[in-house]
Write a protein that holds these residues in place. Structure first.
Motif, mmCIF file in Angstrom:
data_model
loop_
_atom_site.group_PDB
_atom_site.id
_atom_site.type_symbol
_atom_site.label_atom_id
_atom_site.label_comp_id
_atom_site.label_asym_id
_atom_site.label_seq_id
_atom_site.Cartn_x
_atom_site.Cartn_y
_atom_site.Cartn_z
ATOM 1 N N ASP A 49 186.576 -6.402 -30.141
ATOM 2 C CA ASP A 49 186.325 -5.242 -31.005
ATOM 3 C C ASP A 49 184.929 -5.301 -31.614
ATOM 4 O O ASP A 49 184.206 -4.302 -31.652
ATOM 5 C CB ASP A 49 187.370 -5.179 -32.118
ATOM 6 N N ARG A 50 184.558 -6.479 -32.077
ATOM 7 C CA ARG A 50 183.247 -6.643 -32.713
ATOM 8 C C ARG A 50 182.114 -6.429 -31.714
ATOM 9 O O ARG A 50 181.118 -5.772 -32.017
ATOM 10 C CB ARG A 50 183.166 -8.049 -33.317
ATOM 11 N N GLY A 53 181.825 -2.801 -30.824
ATOM 12 C CA GLY A 53 181.205 -2.073 -31.920
ATOM 13 C C GLY A 53 179.690 -2.147 -31.867
ATOM 14 O O GLY A 53 178.996 -1.241 -32.341
ATOM 15 N N ARG A 75 187.443 -2.675 -23.543
ATOM 16 C CA ARG A 75 187.072 -1.805 -24.644
ATOM 17 C C ARG A 75 186.033 -0.826 -24.121
ATOM 18 O O ARG A 75 185.068 -1.222 -23.455
ATOM 19 C CB ARG A 75 186.481 -2.603 -25.819
#
Length: 321
Positions: A49-50, A53, A75
């Motif tokens: 997720d990081r 992002g 992702r």
């Protein structure tokens, strides 16, 4: 790249002009792969997720693949999903070097080191528009378990920007390895290697007896560790080259010090913790004259805290209860 291209042509016999789409696993085959990778998927979730992002807005997708080159977690921006699916940058596709030739995921798995395969560095011409940045993921035995990849189909992905992404990918793999290591040794004390604070994955797992029973890949490389520490533990003091308890007297003294620390210097309570009498505790303290002065005679209630004088060399609390 030269070695990978040579393998692609001579070892695998691939045709660079091949336009067939990437091979995809069946639903049953993919389910088996994903089940095997489930612990790593959980450990990698926050890092994926990081990372996404940071790179998602630049038209990139993030893939977690197993050691055979099969993406198991992804992702990406919903608007780009159809494009990436067409390119095979999707869970269940097979990106081994043997099937796709030189590519980020497959070549990283073979070389076992970070790689960037930029556009026409791909062996198959149909992958020439891709930019792939990948780094390997290792378990606590130093074995390759997967590959973290950031891929882009955008033509404006420059080599300079790819280099910046590569730094983020390598940092993310360290976080994933560290998280997986902590989960694997949840029952142990985790030590970070001195001098390697910049690498959060340089970790050693230590038991209550100060035996090292596990070391991350980064720690193994830094310390030159070989073999299975779980089967053949090593004293942590030897492994980390730090002073440790080397005699029964020192070991007993350390036990007394911990008991006093837990009770705030209350000798009676410390003695109860250790299952010995107050008199025996006093006697054992008195036997360590080189480190601790003999306690003053008790003039108060035996159940009350006892005040123990301290010296500069003593690890015991300066004040009693």
């Amino acid at each position: 790249m030269v070695a990978s291209w040579s393998r692609s042509a001579r070892l695998y016999g691939l045709d660079p002009a091949n336009r067939k789409p990437p091979h995809r696993l069946t639903a049953a085959e993919f389910a088996n792969v994903r089940e095997r990778m489930e612990p790593w998927i959980r450990a990698a979730g926050a890092s994926l997720d990081r990372l996404f992002g940071a790179v998602g807005a630049a038209g990139c997708c993030v893939l977690l693949a197993d050691s055979d080159g099969v993406p198991v977690e992804r992702r990406g921006v919903a608007g780009d999903d159809a494009t990436f699916d067409d390119w095979g940058l999707w869970p269940g596709a097979l990106w081994s070097e043997a099937t796709e030739g030189t590519n980020g995921i497959g070549t990283c798995a073979i070389e076992r080191r970070p790689v960037t395969v930029h556009r026409d560095q791909h062996f198959l011409a149909r992958n020439g528009a891709l930019g792939c940045i990948a780094a390997p993921i290792h378990d606590h035995d130093g074995e390759l378990v997967g590959v973290l990849d950031v891929s882009s189909c955008r033509t404006d992905l420059t080599a300079t920007f790819a280099g910046l992404i590569a730094l983020s990918v390598r940092e993310a793999t360290r976080r994933i390895e560290a998280e997986a290591f902590r989960r694997s040794f949840a029952h142990a004390r985790i030590l970070a290697l001195p001098g390697l604070e910049h690498n959060p994955a340089a970790l050693v797992a230590v038991t209550a007896d100060d035996l090292a029973i596990g070391a991350s890949h980064s720690a193994r490389v830094a310390l030159g560790i070989k073999g299975n520490l779980a089967k053949a533990p090593v004293p942590a003091s030897d492994l980390l080259s730090i002073p440790g308890v080397e005699s029964l007297e020192e070991a007993e003294r350390a036990v007394l010090a911990r008991a006093l620390a837990r009770t705030g210097g209350n000798v009676s309570a410390a003695a109860r913790i250790l299952g010995i009498s107050r008199a025996t505790f006093h006697r054992k303290l008195g036997h360590r004259k080189s480190a601790v002065k003999r306690p003053e005679a008790a003039t108060q209630d035996p159940a009350a805290p006892c005040r123990i004088p301290a010296t500069d060399a003593s690890p015991f609390p300066r004040d009693g209860g």
